[in-house]
Design an enzyme around this catalytic site. Sequence first.
Site, PDB file in Angstrom:
ATOM      1  N   LYS A   1       4.491  -5.701 -18.774  1.00 13.49           N
ATOM      2  CA  LYS A   1       3.075  -5.858 -19.091  1.00 13.49           C
ATOM      3  C   LYS A   1       2.258  -4.789 -18.362  1.00 13.49           C
ATOM      4  CE  LYS A   1      -0.652  -8.281 -17.438  1.00 13.49           C
ATOM      5  NZ  LYS A   1      -1.642  -7.428 -18.062  1.00 13.49           N
TER       6      LYS A   1
ATOM      7  N   GLY B   1       0.170  -4.057  -7.823  1.00 15.41           N
ATOM      8  CA  GLY B   1      -1.214  -4.459  -8.059  1.00 15.41           C
ATOM      9  C   GLY B   1      -1.858  -4.902  -6.761  1.00 15.41           C
TER      10      GLY B   1
ATOM     11  N   THR C   1      -3.278  -7.256  -3.578  1.00 16.15           N
ATOM     12  CA  THR C   1      -2.631  -8.187  -2.651  1.00 16.15           C
ATOM     13  C   THR C   1      -2.900  -9.642  -3.028  1.00 16.15           C
ATOM     14  OG1 THR C   1      -2.601  -6.556  -0.887  1.00 16.15           O
ATOM     15  CG2 THR C   1      -2.576  -8.866  -0.202  1.00 16.15           C
TER      16      THR C   1
ATOM     17  N   THR D   1      -3.376 -10.870  -6.060  1.00 14.27           N
ATOM     18  CA  THR D   1      -2.490 -11.194  -7.193  1.00 14.27           C
ATOM     19  C   THR D   1      -1.055 -11.333  -6.693  1.00 14.27           C
ATOM     20  OG1 THR D   1      -3.905  -9.742  -8.503  1.00 14.27           O
ATOM     21  CG2 THR D   1      -1.918 -10.537  -9.564  1.00 14.27           C
TER      22      THR D   1
ATOM     23  N   GLU E   1       4.449  -4.373  -4.672  1.00 14.43           N
ATOM     24  CA  GLU E   1       3.780  -3.163  -4.159  1.00 14.43           C
ATOM     25  C   GLU E   1       2.285  -3.437  -4.238  1.00 14.43           C
ATOM     26  OE1 GLU E   1       5.328  -0.701  -2.851  1.00 14.43           O
ATOM     27  OE2 GLU E   1       7.331  -1.350  -3.430  1.00 14.43           O
TER      28      GLU E   1
ATOM     29  N   CYS F   1      -3.509   3.840  -4.558  1.00 19.65           N
ATOM     30  CA  CYS F   1      -3.210   2.945  -3.427  1.00 19.65           C
ATOM     31  C   CYS F   1      -2.927   3.743  -2.162  1.00 19.65           C
ATOM     32  CB  CYS F   1      -2.024   2.061  -3.770  1.00 19.65           C
ATOM     33  SG  CYS F   1      -0.580   3.031  -4.251  1.00 19.65           S
TER      34      CYS F   1
ATOM     35  N   GLU G   1      -9.852  -3.362   1.141  1.00 16.99           N
ATOM     36  CA  GLU G   1      -9.601  -2.253   0.213  1.00 16.99           C
ATOM     37  C   GLU G   1     -10.781  -2.111  -0.765  1.00 16.99           C
ATOM     38  OE1 GLU G   1      -6.632  -2.757  -2.906  1.00 16.99           O
ATOM     39  OE2 GLU G   1      -5.785  -0.805  -2.376  1.00 16.99           O
TER      40      GLU G   1
END
Length: 487
Positions: free
Chosen positions: A180, A233, A235, A237, A255, A289, A391
């Site tokens: 996805k 994605g 943190t 999630t 990641e 990132c 972030e």
Amino acid sequence: MSQILSGMEIIHNYINGSLVAAKGGALLQNINPALGSSYSQLPDSDASDVHTASEAAQQAFKAWSHMPTQKRTAILLRIADLIDRDLDKLAMAECVDQGKPLKLAKAVDIPRASANMRFFAMAAEHFASESHLMEGEAINYTTRTPVGVGGCISPWNLPLYLFTWKIAPALATGCTVVAKPSELTPMTAFLFSKLCMEAGLPAGVLNIVHGLGSQVGQAIVSHPDIKAISFTGGTVTGRTIAATAAPLFKKLSLELGGKNPNLIFADCDFENAVSTSIHSSFSNQGEICLCGSRILVERSLYPKFVDEFVKRAKALKVGDPLDDQTRVGALVSEAHMKKVLSYIDLAKQEGGTVLCGGDRIIVPGRCAGGFFVEPTVIVGLDQYCRTNQEEIFGPVVTVAPFDSEEEAIKDANSNSYGLSTTLWTQNLTRAHRVAHQIKSGIIWINCWLLRDLRTPFGGMKQSGVGREGGWEAMRFFTEAKNVCIKL
Ligand code: NAD
């Protein structure tokens, strides 16, 4: 290419070798962030689409995993060649879908996508069993067989680059996949599905289901027949995914986010440090990132560095991603732009001074409705305020001075993230000494984003669990079995 720009393209799922609509028929709008308006539509799929994709992947697994490695490799290499053939078209699609400068998509995103396919296709031919001899007693050999169906979920910042980074090792090891892409940037994954068909990838080996994370993503993570989840994605999630997948005992690679320090010692190569820091702060609108969003500078160099850095940040051209001169394009969505601007407000409330940028930019002409934010440099904040702890993921950096190596290390480690760190010094001993004390999965000394695909890639602390890249990814998508034979 004209279809992409004119908005004719309707995106389809790729399930069991065919391009299909979501079963429920619902569609989501796909926004061009440089214009601020919808230009295509994608399937708003749900758990039943994921289930069909998973069934197709299970059916395809036996033949794909038993196919001779060289034959599998040849198909993956064909896909890599087709990506190269379609470089211009894919780069344009990535630029329109994501907001990044076309030049960047052409130089980085798409070449890296074909490199991912090629790298793991070749890795499959070199992936070998280990054996351990117990002198005079026994010999062990360890086989590695594909886990089955893998679930690959990727974000919007480097769409095809990160999508292929997951899919390539899964397919190379003999897994079949339900994948996805982000609902914000689905276009290149759709074009990729057409290339897979053209390359002769057997039906069901790769299935791409488009839609929302809460529907499609959640259904992939909770599906009992999808045995391994590779996720990149945010943190937050990642935490939800871990909570869903852990009780099902799935293999998990996460990641996640970063808040990366960029340490600049007074003895650095100044020109290299400043020019690369501009790049590591504002490339891809700061939506990488690995961007260094907390710049820490040794006090004796601090005034000179800040002057030069601000001068160059102000000179960056923000604007139409199709313009060759543009260095900073549009942020991916209106919601994300608002989030970034809210962090600039927070920085001011926390006592920070904005030395340049700080606002939305209205780009005249066709991009007047786009989501553009000025490159922003903020000083006067300590490392423990929210601006420096959370972030932001946009073209926003803070700069702060440090007085000693110990303080630099303490500041660098003061965060709950631990993805990457960049370090600028000409003192080799110090470079190693500091690198070993920093809690990040990736350290760059006198460079940034220099990637060897064989190296382990991933973060410590809240930046993730597990590593991607090289053998790490090949091991992730395989199960080890040790066979011990008594001599
Ligand atoms: P996100 O977490 O919102 O979404 C990532 C993907 O997960 C999307 O495809 C989304 O639809 C899906 N998703 C959302 N909710 C889900 C759920 N409950 N279950 C399963 N899937 C779900 O992240 P984003 O906003 O797309 O990407 C930005 C984030 O990604 C930043 O935090 C960035 O640091 C991080 N990132 C990390 C790396 C890395 O390698 N560590 C690389 C790129 C981006």
